[in-house]
Motif scaffolding. Sequence first.
Motif, mmCIF file in Angstrom:
data_model
loop_
_atom_site.group_PDB
_atom_site.id
_atom_site.type_symbol
_atom_site.label_atom_id
_atom_site.label_comp_id
_atom_site.label_asym_id
_atom_site.label_seq_id
_atom_site.Cartn_x
_atom_site.Cartn_y
_atom_site.Cartn_z
ATOM 1 N N ILE A 11 0.840 -1.207 0.000
ATOM 2 C CA ILE A 11 0.000 0.000 0.000
ATOM 3 C C ILE A 11 0.873 1.254 0.000
ATOM 4 O O ILE A 11 0.604 2.216 -0.736
ATOM 5 N N TRP A 12 1.946 1.253 0.810
ATOM 6 C CA TRP A 12 2.853 2.406 0.826
ATOM 7 C C TRP A 12 3.541 2.582 -0.526
ATOM 8 O O TRP A 12 3.712 3.712 -1.002
ATOM 9 N N VAL A 58 -5.512 11.986 1.546
ATOM 10 C CA VAL A 58 -6.399 11.105 2.321
ATOM 11 C C VAL A 58 -5.773 9.720 2.471
ATOM 12 O O VAL A 58 -5.744 9.147 3.570
ATOM 13 N N ALA A 59 -5.260 9.185 1.366
ATOM 14 C CA ALA A 59 -4.649 7.849 1.401
ATOM 15 C C ALA A 59 -3.406 7.832 2.286
ATOM 16 O O ALA A 59 -3.232 6.932 3.118
ATOM 17 N N ALA A 60 -2.545 8.842 2.133
ATOM 18 C CA ALA A 60 -1.315 8.903 2.929
ATOM 19 C C ALA A 60 -1.632 9.132 4.405
ATOM 20 O O ALA A 60 -1.007 8.532 5.289
ATOM 21 N N GLY A 61 -2.619 9.986 4.681
ATOM 22 C CA GLY A 61 -3.010 10.251 6.067
ATOM 23 C C GLY A 61 -3.582 9.018 6.744
ATOM 24 O O GLY A 61 -3.265 8.719 7.899
ATOM 25 N N GLN A 66 -2.670 4.312 10.361
ATOM 26 C CA GLN A 66 -2.635 2.859 10.532
ATOM 27 C C GLN A 66 -1.248 2.371 10.945
ATOM 28 O O GLN A 66 -1.117 1.444 11.745
ATOM 29 N N THR A 67 -0.212 3.016 10.407
ATOM 30 C CA THR A 67 1.158 2.552 10.628
ATOM 31 C C THR A 67 1.765 3.092 11.914
ATOM 32 O O THR A 67 2.382 2.343 12.682
ATOM 33 N N GLY A 182 -1.217 -2.049 8.703
ATOM 34 C CA GLY A 182 -0.333 -1.108 9.398
ATOM 35 C C GLY A 182 1.052 -1.677 9.665
ATOM 36 O O GLY A 182 1.848 -1.066 10.376
ATOM 37 N N MET A 183 1.331 -2.853 9.110
ATOM 38 C CA MET A 183 2.619 -3.547 9.272
ATOM 39 C C MET A 183 2.911 -3.880 10.735
ATOM 40 O O MET A 183 4.040 -3.787 11.210
#
Length: 206
Positions: A11-12, A58-61, A66-67, A182-183
């Motif tokens: 995802i990252w 939004v995606a990065a935030g 999560q991470t 979130g790994m």
Amino acid sequence: MFSWNIIGILIWVAIILYLVFIIQNIRKRRIKMIIKQHKRFSWPNFLLNAIEIVILLVAAGWMFNQTFMDNPDLEDANRITSTVKYDPLIMNTGTGNSSYVTINSAKKKYGSQTYTFYRAGSKITASSDYASIAYGNTSLDVNAEKIPYVKKELAKMDKKYQRAYVAVYTAKYKKNWQNGIGMHAGHLATRYYLIRIPDASFIKQK
């Protein structure tokens, strides 16, 4: 061996690739607008740029939260597995009064405390953020209420160890796709030390 954390990594990577894509896309549209339309600004182009940037933010935030900001419910059996280990305390009979735990306090505006105690084969120093002391008739300190200790089990340990033990709570993230985002899959979520002593006279202050 497969790890669910690969989901978070992918995802990252996708977010980074999307960042590269929108940078190139914005640049390409701007050049095209200048050459073909002889304009440096247009509302349709501006809105399209804004939409792409908002999607990225939004995606990065969401992934950042999560991470790095994950705060799981310790009673969520879908995400967390936990254990509690009970070890008897070893009395420190050094200089001064005998004690089970030593409190070291930093007397500053943003002060901190650490608790040092001994158990079989090891000396433990834990921050007050991850440890608390219970003494007297109460086996569960107020600060430790945030940890899902079983009070009946603590009462049993009171009798077994004469109110001189440490209850080490360890929570780990389960190895599943939810934690993989979130790994965190398979990693330590938190460790907490509930230090149980008979009364306050067994505390040494530094």
